[in-house]
Scaffold this active site. Structure first.
Site, short mmCIF file in Angstrom:
data_model
loop_
_atom_site.label_atom_id
_atom_site.label_comp_id
_atom_site.label_asym_id
_atom_site.label_seq_id
_atom_site.Cartn_x
_atom_site.Cartn_y
_atom_site.Cartn_z
CE LYS A 265 -4.43 -1.66 1.63
NZ LYS A 265 -5.52 -1.54 2.60
CE LYS B 90 -6.38 -8.53 -2.35
NZ LYS B 90 -6.44 -7.94 -1.01
CE LYS C 64 -11.24 -3.41 -0.12
NZ LYS C 64 -11.94 -3.86 1.04
P1 TYM Z 1 -10.58 -6.48 3.47
O1 TYM Z 1 -11.62 -5.47 3.69
O2 TYM Z 1 -9.49 -6.17 2.50
O3 TYM Z 1 -11.22 -7.86 3.02
C1 TYM Z 1 -12.26 -8.45 3.78
C2 TYM Z 1 -12.15 -9.95 3.77
O4 TYM Z 1 -12.21 -10.46 2.43
C3 TYM Z 1 -11.06 -11.26 2.17
N1 TYM Z 1 -10.66 -11.05 0.77
C4 TYM Z 1 -10.48 -12.05 -0.09
N2 TYM Z 1 -10.57 -13.38 0.04
C5 TYM Z 1 -10.33 -14.14 -1.05
N3 TYM Z 1 -9.98 -13.60 -2.25
C6 TYM Z 1 -9.88 -12.27 -2.44
N4 TYM Z 1 -9.56 -11.77 -3.61
C7 TYM Z 1 -10.14 -11.43 -1.31
N5 TYM Z 1 -10.14 -10.08 -1.14
C8 TYM Z 1 -10.46 -9.88 0.15
C9 TYM Z 1 -10.00 -10.74 3.11
O5 TYM Z 1 -8.98 -11.70 3.33
C10 TYM Z 1 -10.81 -10.45 4.35
O6 TYM Z 1 -11.02 -11.62 5.09
N6 TYM Z 1 -7.85 -5.84 7.58
C11 TYM Z 1 -9.00 -6.49 7.03
C12 TYM Z 1 -10.28 -6.14 7.74
C13 TYM Z 1 -10.22 -6.36 9.21
C14 TYM Z 1 -10.32 -7.60 9.90
C15 TYM Z 1 -10.23 -7.28 11.30
C16 TYM Z 1 -10.45 -8.91 9.47
C17 TYM Z 1 -10.08 -5.39 10.15
N7 TYM Z 1 -10.11 -5.93 11.41
C18 TYM Z 1 -10.27 -8.28 12.25
C19 TYM Z 1 -10.49 -9.91 10.45
C20 TYM Z 1 -10.40 -9.58 11.83
C21 TYM Z 1 -9.15 -6.10 5.58
O7 TYM Z 1 -8.68 -5.08 5.15
O8 TYM Z 1 -9.94 -6.93 4.85
#
Ligand code: TYM
Length: 335
Positions: A115, A197, A200
Site C-alpha cells: 500500500k 488478487k 476492489k
Molecule cells: P478487506 O476489507 O481487504 O477484506 C475483507 C475480507 O475479504 C477477504 N478477501 C479475499 N478473500 C479471497 N480472495 C480475495 N480476492 C479477497 N479479497 C479480500 C480478506 O482476506 C478479508 O477476510 N484488515 C482487514 C479487515 C479487518 C479484519 C479485522 C479482518 C479489520 N479488522 C479483524 C479480520 C479480523 C481487511 O482489510 O480486509
C-alpha cells in the site's frame, strides 16, 4: 454470552460493494458459523480511512455494507454486527497494543509495503499501524477463530504475536486467536490478471465482480475472463491460473469440490465453462439480490441493527479493556 467460542471478522467499506473475493474468502464462511459460534462482524470503517476516502461516499458505502452483510444471510438475531467507529474500545485498546508493538515488525508487513507503493503520497501512521488496530478488533472479544482470506493471514499472525507478548509481560489476558481459511477460495484472483488478487482497487472493471452487480454484468465479466490457451478444464494453479480461479469460484458457488467440477466439465470447452461459472454466481446471489433491494431501502432497519450490535459489542469490549487497563497499571476508581 453463553460458552460458545467467539468468531470475529470484518471488511473495510472502501469499495462500492463487497467483491466476489470478499464473499468467497470471508462472508461465505461466516454464514456457516452462525449457529455454532458467537459471531461478531464489523464494518471496519476506522481501517478504511488509512487510505483517503470521500466522506459522503464512505458514509453511504458503510450503510450499504451492513445491508449487504444482512442480505448475504447473516441473521442480526444470531450475529453481532456493528460499525467499528461506534465502539471506541477498538481505538483505545489499539493504543495500549501500540506500546508493545515494534516499528520494525510493522514496517515489514507485506500489505504495508504494497500500500505504501500504491499510495506513495500518503504513507500515514494509520497505514502502518493498521495491523495493531486489527489485533485490537480481534482481542477485545476473546476471539478464538478469525475467518479470513489468505491476504489477511499475516495480520492475524501479528495479532497472535501481540496477544502472546502481552500475556507474557502482564499475565494471562488474551485468548490467542487462530486464523480460519477455507480450502477453496481463500484467494480469488482477478478475472483479467489471474495471478493477482481480485481487489476492489483494480481499475479494470472487468477484473472485479461485485455482489451487487446485475446478472448481465456478472455474465459479461465471466465471458471475458482471461484463461490460458489449452482448452482443458483442469485445476493447475501454476500453469493454468485463470481456469483454476474459475474452478474455485464455480466449486464454492455450487457447493461442489474441485474434483467434482473437473469431472463435470471433462471434454467441455472454456466458453461453456465460463458461462456456467457466471450462471453459478448469478444463481447463488439471487437471494442476496432480492433481499438487498428490500433492506437497502429500509435505512431505519439497518441503523437499528447497527445500534443494537454496537450496544452489545461495547458491553463485551469494555470488559476486556477494563481488564487490560488494570493489568497495565492504570488507576481504577472504586465503583
Ligand atoms: P478487506 O476489507 O481487504 O477484506 C475483507 C475480507 O475479504 C477477504 N478477501 C479475499 N478473500 C479471497 N480472495 C480475495 N480476492 C479477497 N479479497 C479480500 C480478506 O482476506 C478479508 O477476510 N484488515 C482487514 C479487515 C479487518 C479484519 C479485522 C479482518 C479489520 N479488522 C479483524 C479480520 C479480523 C481487511 O482489510 O480486509
Amino acid at each position: 454470552m453463553d460458552d460458545k467460542k467467539v468468531i470475529f471478522s470484518g471488511i473495510q467499506p472502501s469499495s462500492q460493494a463487497l467483491t466476489l473475493g470478499n464473499y468467497i474468502g470471508a462472508v461465505n464462511n461466516w454464514l456457516k458459523f452462525q449457529d455454532e459460534y458467537n459471531c461478531i462482524y464489523s464494518v471496519v470503517d476506522l481501517h478504511s480511512i488509512t487510505v483517503r476516502q470521500n466522506p459522503s461516499e464512505l458514509r453511504a458505502r458503510s450503510l450499504s455494507f451492513l445491508a449487504q452483510y444482512i442480505a448475504c444471510g447473516l441473521d442480526p438475531n444470531k450475529n453481532i454486527m456493528f460499525y467499528q467507529s461506534h465502539v471506541p474500545q477498538h481505538a483505545e485498546l489499539a493504543w495500549v497494543l501500540n506500546c508493545i508493538t515494534y516499528v520494525g515488525e510493522l514496517s515489514r508487513m507485506t500489505q504495508f509495503k504494497d500500500k505504501s507503493r500504491k499510495h506513495a503520497d500518503n504513507i500515514n501512521m494509520g497505514l502502518m499501524d493498521y495491523p495493531v488496530l486489527m489485533a485490537a478488533d480481534i482481542l477485545l472479544y476473546k476471539t478464538s477463530l478469525v475467518p479470513i482470506g489468505t491476504d489477511q493471514k499475516q495480520h492475524v499472525e501479528m495479532a497472535r504475536n501481540i496477544a502472546m507478548r502481552f500475556n507474557n509481560v502482564y499475565g494471562d489476558t488474551f485468548i490467542v486467536p487462530e486464523p480460519f481459511m477455507a480450502k477453496s477460495g481463500a484467494k480469488i484472483y482477478s478475472l483479467q490478471a489471474p495471478t493477482q488478487k481480485m481487489s476492489k482497487s483494480d481499475e479494470n472493471e472487468n477484473a472485479v465482480v461485485y455482489i451487487t452487480d446485475e446478472p448481465d454484468a456478472i455474465m459479461r465479466k465471466f465471458k471475458r475472463a482471461v484463461t490460458d490457451s489449452d482448452n482443458r478444464i483442469v485445476y493447475d494453479e501454476v500453469n493454468k491460473p485463470g481456469i483454476s480461479n474459475l474452478i474455485n469460484i464455480y466449486a464454492v458457488m455450487t457447493g461442489k469440490t474441485v474434483r467434482e467440477t473437473e469431472i463435470e466439465f471433462e471434454g467441455k470447452g472454456y466458453g461453456e465453462f465460463k458461462i456456467k461459472t457466471g450462471e453459478a454466481v448469478v444463481e447463488r446471489l439471487a437471494d442476496f439480490r432480492e433481499k438487498y433491494k428490500r433492506i437497502t431501502s429500509d435505512k431505519t432497519y439497518v441503523e437499528q441493527v447497527a445500534k443494537e450490535g454496537a450496544d452489545k459489542a461495547r458491553c463485551l469490549a469494555s470488559k476486556t479493556l477494563d481488564k487490560v487497563y488494570r493489568k497495565v497499571g492504570f488507576v481504577q476508581m472504586s465503583k
